[in-house]
Motif scaffolding. Structure first.
Motif, mmCIF file in Angstrom:
data_model
loop_
_atom_site.group_PDB
_atom_site.id
_atom_site.type_symbol
_atom_site.label_atom_id
_atom_site.label_comp_id
_atom_site.label_asym_id
_atom_site.label_seq_id
_atom_site.Cartn_x
_atom_site.Cartn_y
_atom_site.Cartn_z
ATOM 1 N N VAL A 14 80.875 99.071 14.365
ATOM 2 C CA VAL A 14 80.589 99.661 13.060
ATOM 3 C C VAL A 14 79.148 99.323 12.694
ATOM 4 C CG1 VAL A 14 81.216 99.815 10.628
ATOM 5 C CG2 VAL A 14 82.996 99.385 12.339
ATOM 6 N N SER A 15 78.368 100.358 12.382
ATOM 7 C CA SER A 15 76.965 100.165 12.014
ATOM 8 C C SER A 15 76.815 100.149 10.496
ATOM 9 C CB SER A 15 76.098 101.275 12.613
ATOM 10 O OG SER A 15 76.106 101.220 14.034
ATOM 11 N N TYR A 16 75.986 99.221 10.017
ATOM 12 C CA TYR A 16 75.750 99.054 8.583
ATOM 13 C C TYR A 16 74.254 99.173 8.284
ATOM 14 C CZ TYR A 16 80.454 97.069 8.596
ATOM 15 O OH TYR A 16 81.804 96.884 8.758
ATOM 16 N N HIS A 17 73.954 99.828 7.184
ATOM 17 C CA HIS A 17 72.591 99.935 6.691
ATOM 18 C C HIS A 17 72.383 98.829 5.671
ATOM 19 C CE1 HIS A 17 69.672 102.247 3.844
ATOM 20 N NE2 HIS A 17 69.004 101.406 4.620
ATOM 21 N N VAL A 18 71.417 97.950 5.956
ATOM 22 C CA VAL A 18 71.116 96.839 5.062
ATOM 23 C C VAL A 18 69.628 96.874 4.721
ATOM 24 C CG1 VAL A 18 71.319 94.367 4.673
ATOM 25 C CG2 VAL A 18 72.897 95.489 6.246
ATOM 26 N N PRO A 19 69.237 97.484 3.601
ATOM 27 C CA PRO A 19 67.833 97.429 3.190
ATOM 28 C C PRO A 19 67.491 96.019 2.734
ATOM 29 C CG PRO A 19 69.151 98.471 1.479
ATOM 30 C CD PRO A 19 70.069 98.220 2.642
ATOM 31 N N LEU A 20 66.422 95.472 3.275
ATOM 32 C CA LEU A 20 66.045 94.091 2.996
ATOM 33 C C LEU A 20 64.649 94.027 2.382
ATOM 34 C CD1 LEU A 20 67.090 92.447 6.393
ATOM 35 C CD2 LEU A 20 68.416 92.487 4.275
ATOM 36 N N THR A 21 64.448 93.054 1.510
ATOM 37 C CA THR A 21 63.097 92.714 1.073
ATOM 38 C C THR A 21 62.866 91.231 1.326
ATOM 39 O OG1 THR A 21 63.814 92.363 -1.238
ATOM 40 C CG2 THR A 21 62.896 94.524 -0.664
ATOM 41 N N TYR A 22 61.617 90.912 1.637
ATOM 42 C CA TYR A 22 61.215 89.543 1.947
ATOM 43 C C TYR A 22 60.119 89.152 0.960
ATOM 44 C CZ TYR A 22 63.161 91.461 6.245
ATOM 45 O OH TYR A 22 63.951 92.116 7.155
#
Length: 223
Positions: free
Chosen positions: A66-74
């Motif tokens: 299962v693929s998940y989209h995880v937008p991240l900020t650093y």
């Protein structure tokens, strides 16, 4: 443009997400995930302060991947009033301490996503510095929503996260949009009837097959 440093991050992104993903309402697995990087793209922060990464990871712990989209900020310091969106902290080999956030809650990511939809930001390769990624396609129809936009609400659902933004204006002149971040990625799926646009890009499946799908869907938000 953002510089991709060839250095260490401790713990790694995948290690942070291994603990965080099972706490999300859209996580479909059971127990501890086993994550592989699938791809994605980046956007630049015009101020050069915040890293912006639209990342896809694939959980291979279950009967099917299962693929998940995880937008991240650093970030180099905590984001005010966003403790609920903190995924974790890590030590970067060049930049030092970094606070890693679910980017759907970060106003810098949301503003640059809005700019991408309006053609005012250029998607960047996820792992190569100063390199545009022309495979990322953003479309938006209808009347524009004037920026800068304000992030006014975030709500997780079983498959997506809805982010409501208000345009820079009074009343109906400002406009309002829902940016629906797809969380459970399905290859080939496109935006549904009645939406105003989308962001489409690719990622890799565990068998190295290259696929494409919708990362974000755009719709008018109720006022």
């Amino acid at each position: 443009m953002a510089v991709i440093h060839r250095t260490t991050l401790t713990p790694t992104k995948l290690e942070l997400l291994t603990s965080w993903l099972p706490t999300r309402p859209w996580y479909e697995g059971e127990g501890r995930p086993e994550l592989l990087r699938g791809g994605g793209f980046r956007l630049d922060d015009p101020q050069g302060e915040v890293g912006i990464d639209f990342m896809v990871v694939t959980d291979v712990s279950g009967d099917r991947p299962v693929s998940y989209h995880v937008p991240l900020t650093y970030r180099g310091a905590p984001l005010e009033d966003a403790g609920q969106a903190l995924i974790g902290t890590a030590e970067h080999g060049v930049l030092g301490s970094r606070w890693v956030y679910d980017g759907a809650h970060d106003p810098v990511l949301v503003a640059q996503l809005h700019a991408l939809l309006h053609g005012d930001a250029e998607p960047q390769h996820q792992s190569v510095s100063d390199t545009p990624d022309p495979s990322v396609v953003a479309s938006l129809t209808g009347a524009p929503v004037p920026g800068p936009v304000r992030l006014t609400a975030v709500a997780d659902g079983p498959h997506a996260t809805d982010v409501v933004v208000d345009g820079d204006g009074d009343g109906d002149e400002g406009g309002r949009l829902t940016l629906r971040f797809t969380r459970v990625m399905r290859p080939g799926e496109t935006d549904a009837e009645g939406t105003r646009g989308h962001v489409m890009a690719g990622w890799r499946l565990p068998d190295e097959t290259e696929v494409r799908g919708v990362y974000v869907v755009v719709a008018d938000a109720p006022r």
